[in-house]
Design a protein around this motif. Structure first.
Motif, mmCIF file in Angstrom:
data_model
loop_
_atom_site.group_PDB
_atom_site.id
_atom_site.type_symbol
_atom_site.label_atom_id
_atom_site.label_comp_id
_atom_site.label_asym_id
_atom_site.label_seq_id
_atom_site.Cartn_x
_atom_site.Cartn_y
_atom_site.Cartn_z
ATOM 1 N N SER A 18 -7.366 0.226 -5.468
ATOM 2 C CA SER A 18 -7.868 -1.150 -5.457
ATOM 3 C C SER A 18 -8.232 -1.596 -4.038
ATOM 4 C CB SER A 18 -6.814 -2.087 -6.054
ATOM 5 O OG SER A 18 -7.242 -3.432 -5.991
ATOM 6 N N ASN A 19 -7.354 -1.308 -3.081
ATOM 7 C CA ASN A 19 -7.601 -1.717 -1.700
ATOM 8 C C ASN A 19 -8.802 -0.987 -1.102
ATOM 9 O OD1 ASN A 19 -5.471 -3.559 -1.555
ATOM 10 N ND2 ASN A 19 -3.998 -1.986 -0.959
ATOM 11 N N ASP A 20 -8.952 0.307 -1.422
ATOM 12 C CA ASP A 20 -10.093 1.056 -0.903
ATOM 13 C C ASP A 20 -11.409 0.539 -1.469
ATOM 14 O OD1 ASP A 20 -8.823 2.776 0.859
ATOM 15 O OD2 ASP A 20 -8.491 4.325 -0.643
ATOM 16 N N THR A 21 -11.408 0.193 -2.756
ATOM 17 C CA THR A 21 -12.624 -0.335 -3.388
ATOM 18 C C THR A 21 -13.037 -1.645 -2.734
ATOM 19 O OG1 THR A 21 -12.034 0.697 -5.499
ATOM 20 C CG2 THR A 21 -13.648 -1.094 -5.557
ATOM 21 N N ARG A 22 -12.071 -2.504 -2.543
ATOM 22 C CA ARG A 22 -12.344 -3.797 -1.911
ATOM 23 C C ARG A 22 -12.806 -3.614 -0.464
ATOM 24 N NH1 ARG A 22 -7.632 -8.356 -1.063
ATOM 25 N NH2 ARG A 22 -8.760 -9.708 0.379
ATOM 26 N N ALA A 23 -12.143 -2.715 0.263
ATOM 27 C CA ALA A 23 -12.494 -2.487 1.664
ATOM 28 C C ALA A 23 -13.890 -1.896 1.792
ATOM 29 C CB ALA A 23 -11.471 -1.564 2.317
ATOM 30 N N VAL A 25 -16.437 -2.406 -0.049
ATOM 31 C CA VAL A 25 -17.408 -3.496 -0.199
ATOM 32 C C VAL A 25 -17.539 -4.275 1.111
ATOM 33 C CG1 VAL A 25 -17.890 -5.666 -1.381
ATOM 34 C CG2 VAL A 25 -17.048 -3.692 -2.680
ATOM 35 N N GLU A 26 -16.411 -4.582 1.727
ATOM 36 C CA GLU A 26 -16.446 -5.347 2.982
ATOM 37 C C GLU A 26 -17.092 -4.534 4.104
ATOM 38 O OE1 GLU A 26 -15.731 -8.508 3.238
ATOM 39 O OE2 GLU A 26 -15.261 -8.474 1.087
ATOM 40 N N LEU A 27 -16.797 -3.232 4.167
ATOM 41 C CA LEU A 27 -17.395 -2.387 5.200
ATOM 42 C C LEU A 27 -18.907 -2.305 5.044
ATOM 43 C CD1 LEU A 27 -14.759 0.496 5.284
ATOM 44 C CD2 LEU A 27 -15.155 -1.193 7.079
ATOM 45 N N SER A 28 -19.374 -2.344 3.812
ATOM 46 C CA SER A 28 -20.816 -2.264 3.579
ATOM 47 C C SER A 28 -21.553 -3.448 4.184
ATOM 48 C CB SER A 28 -21.112 -2.176 2.075
ATOM 49 O OG SER A 28 -20.833 -3.412 1.422
ATOM 50 N N ARG A 29 -20.848 -4.549 4.405
ATOM 51 C CA ARG A 29 -21.465 -5.747 4.977
ATOM 52 C C ARG A 29 -21.805 -5.563 6.461
ATOM 53 N NH1 ARG A 29 -20.467 -9.913 1.234
ATOM 54 N NH2 ARG A 29 -18.714 -9.473 -0.173
ATOM 55 N N LEU A 30 -21.247 -4.521 7.071
ATOM 56 C CA LEU A 30 -21.547 -4.269 8.482
ATOM 57 C C LEU A 30 -22.938 -3.680 8.684
ATOM 58 C CD1 LEU A 30 -18.119 -2.899 9.768
ATOM 59 C CD2 LEU A 30 -19.088 -5.178 10.089
ATOM 60 N N GLY A 31 -23.567 -3.262 7.598
ATOM 61 C CA GLY A 31 -24.968 -2.864 7.672
ATOM 62 C C GLY A 31 -25.235 -1.460 8.169
ATOM 63 N N LEU A 32 -24.219 -0.625 8.249
ATOM 64 C CA LEU A 32 -24.441 0.754 8.670
ATOM 65 C C LEU A 32 -24.952 1.588 7.496
ATOM 66 C CD1 LEU A 32 -21.246 1.326 10.831
ATOM 67 C CD2 LEU A 32 -23.593 1.246 11.683
ATOM 68 N N PRO A 33 -25.816 2.579 7.756
ATOM 69 C CA PRO A 33 -26.251 3.473 6.681
ATOM 70 C C PRO A 33 -25.121 4.408 6.272
ATOM 71 C CG PRO A 33 -27.129 4.198 8.787
ATOM 72 C CD PRO A 33 -26.458 2.878 9.044
ATOM 73 N N TYR A 34 -25.414 5.277 5.318
ATOM 74 C CA TYR A 34 -24.381 6.182 4.825
ATOM 75 C C TYR A 34 -23.826 7.051 5.941
ATOM 76 C CZ TYR A 34 -22.025 10.009 2.555
ATOM 77 O OH TYR A 34 -21.083 10.937 2.202
ATOM 78 N N LEU A 35 -22.509 7.199 5.942
ATOM 79 C CA LEU A 35 -21.830 8.081 6.883
ATOM 80 C C LEU A 35 -20.905 9.011 6.105
ATOM 81 C CD1 LEU A 35 -20.923 5.416 9.580
ATOM 82 C CD2 LEU A 35 -22.480 7.325 9.912
ATOM 83 N N PRO A 36 -20.778 10.267 6.541
ATOM 84 C CA PRO A 36 -19.930 11.225 5.806
ATOM 85 C C PRO A 36 -18.458 10.892 5.933
ATOM 86 C CG PRO A 36 -20.727 12.200 7.848
ATOM 87 C CD PRO A 36 -21.421 10.882 7.702
ATOM 88 N N TRP A 37 -17.835 10.608 4.819
ATOM 89 C CA TRP A 37 -16.422 10.220 4.792
ATOM 90 C C TRP A 37 -15.616 11.440 4.382
ATOM 91 C CZ3 TRP A 37 -16.302 4.581 4.907
ATOM 92 C CH2 TRP A 37 -15.051 4.079 5.318
ATOM 93 N N LEU A 47 -9.099 1.672 7.605
ATOM 94 C CA LEU A 47 -10.096 1.287 8.603
ATOM 95 C C LEU A 47 -10.256 -0.227 8.650
ATOM 96 C CD1 LEU A 47 -12.249 1.950 10.673
ATOM 97 C CD2 LEU A 47 -13.836 2.434 8.792
ATOM 98 N N GLN A 48 -10.196 -0.865 7.499
ATOM 99 C CA GLN A 48 -10.301 -2.319 7.460
ATOM 100 C C GLN A 48 -9.149 -2.978 8.210
ATOM 101 O OE1 GLN A 48 -9.830 -4.340 3.652
ATOM 102 N NE2 GLN A 48 -11.513 -5.718 4.181
ATOM 103 N N LYS A 212 -2.430 1.020 1.977
ATOM 104 C CA LYS A 212 -3.696 0.869 2.704
ATOM 105 C C LYS A 212 -3.889 2.079 3.612
ATOM 106 C CE LYS A 212 -3.979 -4.170 2.556
ATOM 107 N NZ LYS A 212 -4.151 -5.430 3.335
ATOM 108 N N GLY A 213 -3.997 3.231 2.961
ATOM 109 C CA GLY A 213 -4.323 4.444 3.676
ATOM 110 C C GLY A 213 -3.183 5.120 4.393
ATOM 111 N N ASN A 214 -1.938 4.732 4.095
ATOM 112 C CA ASN A 214 -0.782 5.321 4.782
ATOM 113 C C ASN A 214 -0.916 5.180 6.300
ATOM 114 O OD1 ASN A 214 0.858 6.383 2.566
ATOM 115 N ND2 ASN A 214 -0.870 7.767 2.194
#
Length: 227
Positions: A18-23, A25-37, A47-48, A212-214
């Motif tokens: 749940s926290n990763d899904t929400r985060a 969405v928020e990270l996408s607002r920073l406007g960066l293109p796709y990055l390899p995760w 990261l959030q 939140k990601g350990n």
């Protein structure tokens, strides 16, 4: 494992998703293109937490051990707030990749990725290798570091559990009076031991974020706001 422990583990896994899904969405607002995760990257929710700390408490000089997607997102935040991140990476090819991504996004002014090969370290535990001490000391010698992010070197193999311990001791003389420190992978016993050692040596109070990601967040001195 008791029933309560199993329930807690399941709840943490559910909360993590749940926290990763929400985060994300928020990270996408920073406007960066796709990055390899990759599997080695900080999870979106972790990261959030780091970005919240930088934003809320105005952290301006960040040192990171283990570069990657986090380096780019932090640089994006600092491009607006002002400041700089210095990230140490042991893999030369990966360091070049991250540098190229930063340049492509016009973020080189706010980030440096420094190749620091693994080698002997006078501060390490159990004779483990760490980032080249001379390279690290030279890069931070004029800094007043108010945020440290520790996600390297790799420490998942047996015998390497305390590989990340030198991070704070190595830059102790360059730490600001008030600073935050983050350690990833705290579900592992090695990282938990590192937290105990750092807490005693540096008078840092750590808060774990297992869902939140350990990630663990430690504060020395004053943090004006919580994340």
């Amino acid at each position: 494992m008791t029933v309560l422990n199993r329930m807690a583990t399941k709840w943490n896994r559910f909360a993590q998703v749940s926290n990763d899904t929400r985060a994300a969405v928020e990270l996408s607002r920073l406007g960066l293109p796709y990055l390899p995760w990759s599997d080695a990257s900080l999870l979106p929710s972790a990261l959030q937490v780091v970005l919240n700390e930088i934003e809320i408490n105005s952290r301006k000089t960040i040192v990171e051990f283990g570069s990657g997607i986090s380096t780019i997102y932090i640089a994006q935040i600092l491009s607006r707030l002002g400041g700089r991140i210095v990230s140490f990476e042991s893999d030369a090819e990966w360091a070049t990749f991250v540098e190229n991504r930063l340049a492509a996004f016009n973020l080189s002014e706010f980030a440096s990725v420094i190749h620091a090969p693994m080698g002997p370290c006078t501060l390490s535990k159990n004779g483990l290798q760490w980032y080249d001490q001379t390279v690290v000391e030279t890069a931070v010698q004029n800094l007043s570091v108010d945020c440290v992010v520790v996600d390297g070197p790799p420490a998942y193999k047996k015998g390497f559990e305390l590989a990340r311990y030198p991070a704070l001791p190595a830059i102790e003389a360059r730490l600001a009076q008030d600073y935050a420190v983050f350690l990833d992978d705290i579900h592992r016993l090695g990282e938990q031991e590192i937290l105990r050692l750092w807490a005693d040596l540096f008078s840092v109070k750590f808060v774990p974020y297992f869902s939140k990601g350990n990630l663990a967040r430690g504060i020395h001195g004053v943090a004006h706001f919580t994340v």
